[in-house]
Scaffold this motif. Sequence first.
Motif, PDB file in Angstrom:
ATOM      1  N   GLN A  67       2.868  10.137  10.190  1.00  0.00           N
ATOM      2  CA  GLN A  67       1.776   9.511  10.937  1.00  0.00           C
ATOM      3  C   GLN A  67       0.473   9.539  10.151  1.00  0.00           C
ATOM      4  O   GLN A  67      -0.294   8.573  10.164  1.00  0.00           O
ATOM      5  N   LEU A  68       0.208  10.628   9.441  1.00  0.00           N
ATOM      6  CA  LEU A  68      -1.016  10.718   8.644  1.00  0.00           C
ATOM      7  C   LEU A  68      -0.960   9.754   7.460  1.00  0.00           C
ATOM      8  O   LEU A  68      -1.963   9.134   7.103  1.00  0.00           O
ATOM      9  N   SER A  69       0.210   9.642   6.841  1.00  0.00           N
ATOM     10  CA  SER A  69       0.354   8.706   5.728  1.00  0.00           C
ATOM     11  C   SER A  69       0.110   7.278   6.189  1.00  0.00           C
ATOM     12  O   SER A  69      -0.590   6.502   5.526  1.00  0.00           O
ATOM     13  N   ILE A  70       0.680   6.928   7.344  1.00  0.00           N
ATOM     14  CA  ILE A  70       0.488   5.581   7.893  1.00  0.00           C
ATOM     15  C   ILE A  70      -0.971   5.351   8.244  1.00  0.00           C
ATOM     16  O   ILE A  70      -1.533   4.268   7.980  1.00  0.00           O
ATOM     17  N   ALA A  71      -1.630   6.365   8.843  1.00  0.00           N
ATOM     18  CA  ALA A  71      -3.047   6.244   9.190  1.00  0.00           C
ATOM     19  C   ALA A  71      -3.883   6.005   7.937  1.00  0.00           C
ATOM     20  O   ALA A  71      -4.796   5.162   7.934  1.00  0.00           O
ATOM     21  N   PHE A  72      -3.581   6.742   6.859  1.00  0.00           N
ATOM     22  CA  PHE A  72      -4.290   6.558   5.598  1.00  0.00           C
ATOM     23  C   PHE A  72      -4.092   5.141   5.057  1.00  0.00           C
ATOM     24  O   PHE A  72      -5.050   4.461   4.671  1.00  0.00           O
ATOM     25  N   LEU A  73      -2.853   4.676   5.051  1.00  0.00           N
ATOM     26  CA  LEU A  73      -2.559   3.340   4.510  1.00  0.00           C
ATOM     27  C   LEU A  73      -3.198   2.249   5.360  1.00  0.00           C
ATOM     28  O   LEU A  73      -3.658   1.231   4.828  1.00  0.00           O
ATOM     29  N   GLU A  74      -3.221   2.444   6.667  1.00  0.00           N
ATOM     30  CA  GLU A  74      -3.866   1.460   7.548  1.00  0.00           C
ATOM     31  C   GLU A  74      -5.362   1.385   7.237  1.00  0.00           C
ATOM     32  O   GLU A  74      -5.956   0.292   7.209  1.00  0.00           O
ATOM     33  N   ASN A  75      -6.002   2.540   6.996  1.00  0.00           N
ATOM     34  CA  ASN A  75      -7.428   2.561   6.656  1.00  0.00           C
ATOM     35  C   ASN A  75      -7.670   1.882   5.308  1.00  0.00           C
ATOM     36  O   ASN A  75      -8.630   1.115   5.147  1.00  0.00           O
ATOM     37  N   VAL A  76      -6.805   2.172   4.341  1.00  0.00           N
ATOM     38  CA  VAL A  76      -6.928   1.543   3.014  1.00  0.00           C
ATOM     39  C   VAL A  76      -6.767   0.029   3.135  1.00  0.00           C
ATOM     40  O   VAL A  76      -7.537  -0.747   2.541  1.00  0.00           O
ATOM     41  N   LYS A  77      -5.792  -0.401   3.904  1.00  0.00           N
ATOM     42  CA  LYS A  77      -5.550  -1.833   4.088  1.00  0.00           C
ATOM     43  C   LYS A  77      -6.764  -2.505   4.734  1.00  0.00           C
ATOM     44  O   LYS A  77      -7.185  -3.598   4.314  1.00  0.00           O
ATOM     45  N   TYR A 111       0.866  -1.178   0.000  1.00  0.00           N
ATOM     46  CA  TYR A 111       0.000   0.000   0.000  1.00  0.00           C
ATOM     47  C   TYR A 111       0.900   1.224   0.000  1.00  0.00           C
ATOM     48  O   TYR A 111       1.809   1.333   0.822  1.00  0.00           O
ATOM     49  N   CYS A 112       0.646   2.139  -0.929  1.00  0.00           N
ATOM     50  CA  CYS A 112       1.541   3.300  -1.093  1.00  0.00           C
ATOM     51  C   CYS A 112       0.743   4.599  -1.026  1.00  0.00           C
ATOM     52  O   CYS A 112      -0.397   4.677  -1.506  1.00  0.00           O
ATOM     53  N   ALA A 113       1.386   5.612  -0.445  1.00  0.00           N
ATOM     54  CA  ALA A 113       0.806   6.959  -0.413  1.00  0.00           C
ATOM     55  C   ALA A 113       1.896   7.961  -0.742  1.00  0.00           C
ATOM     56  O   ALA A 113       3.004   7.880  -0.212  1.00  0.00           O
ATOM     57  N   GLU A 137     -13.509  -0.239  -8.884  1.00  0.00           N
ATOM     58  CA  GLU A 137     -14.300  -0.427  -7.676  1.00  0.00           C
ATOM     59  C   GLU A 137     -13.617   0.142  -6.437  1.00  0.00           C
ATOM     60  O   GLU A 137     -14.257   0.800  -5.609  1.00  0.00           O
ATOM     61  N   PHE A 138     -12.307  -0.109  -6.317  1.00  0.00           N
ATOM     62  CA  PHE A 138     -11.620   0.260  -5.086  1.00  0.00           C
ATOM     63  C   PHE A 138     -10.947   1.633  -5.167  1.00  0.00           C
ATOM     64  O   PHE A 138     -10.695   2.259  -4.139  1.00  0.00           O
ATOM     65  N   GLY A 139     -10.675   2.122  -6.387  1.00  0.00           N
ATOM     66  CA  GLY A 139     -10.055   3.446  -6.544  1.00  0.00           C
ATOM     67  C   GLY A 139     -10.828   4.549  -5.846  1.00  0.00           C
ATOM     68  O   GLY A 139     -10.256   5.353  -5.093  1.00  0.00           O
ATOM     69  N   PRO A 140     -12.169   4.625  -6.049  1.00  0.00           N
ATOM     70  CA  PRO A 140     -12.949   5.664  -5.363  1.00  0.00           C
ATOM     71  C   PRO A 140     -12.900   5.537  -3.838  1.00  0.00           C
ATOM     72  O   PRO A 140     -12.955   6.554  -3.133  1.00  0.00           O
ATOM     73  N   ILE A 141     -12.824   4.312  -3.337  1.00  0.00           N
ATOM     74  CA  ILE A 141     -12.738   4.124  -1.889  1.00  0.00           C
ATOM     75  C   ILE A 141     -11.436   4.720  -1.358  1.00  0.00           C
ATOM     76  O   ILE A 141     -11.422   5.362  -0.295  1.00  0.00           O
ATOM     77  N   MET A 142     -10.356   4.531  -2.101  1.00  0.00           N
ATOM     78  CA  MET A 142      -9.069   5.123  -1.703  1.00  0.00           C
ATOM     79  C   MET A 142      -9.162   6.642  -1.713  1.00  0.00           C
ATOM     80  O   MET A 142      -8.613   7.320  -0.830  1.00  0.00           O
TER      81      MET A 142
END
Length: 221
Positions: A77-87, A66-68, A109-114
């Motif tokens: 910390q915000l990048s990690i929080a985002f990636l954790e939510n995406v995961k 998972y990349c941001a 399907e998943f692009g909009p969720i990201m």
Amino acid sequence: MVPESFLYSFVARGTVVLAESHTELPGNFRQIALQRLQELPSSADRFTYNYHRHTFTFLIEDGYTYCAVVNESVGTQLSIAFLENVKTDFNKIYGGGGKAADTAALNKEFGPIMKEQMQYIITHADEIEKLQKLRAQVSQVKTVMHDNIIKTLERERNITNLADKADELHDSAQTYKGITNQIHRKMWWQNMKMKLVVIGIMVILAFVIWLSICRGFNCTN
């Protein structure tokens, strides 16, 4: 936080991108992120790369990456929080990634969720940063407590070892004392025997002398 803070993100299996989301801002974020994806250390579970005032953060788990890509002003910390939510969302929808290989329209399907997760992080940045800091503090406290417990156990183990050694020394001292007493008794008995022998010899000599004197007197008479 400005909307352009989060620039690009993707989910990949191995080195194949399954879904991605990006802003309309120009830039070669995607190319750089894909290049770094090819070069990620095999043993890493998290990786951060800084390039031209942008931060590329990678989270690797169970064969998925998972990349941001964010502006450097955005904390890690915000990048990690985002990636954790995406995961979390990815695992809920695709069963830990098992269904992802059979989903032809996964990117659609998943692009909009990201993208929704990007917007959520941007909107709630302050709250998330506070929560991440609190989690970090809790983790630090847990680490300190764990270290203190380990040190306490080590001290108790050392005290136990010292007590065992003290017991061993005490037992050795008692054994040494017993052996010493035996030696002393033996030496005392040997010394006593020597004294008795000497006394016996002296008594015999005295008797012989007395006998000689008595005979001398009898001869003169």
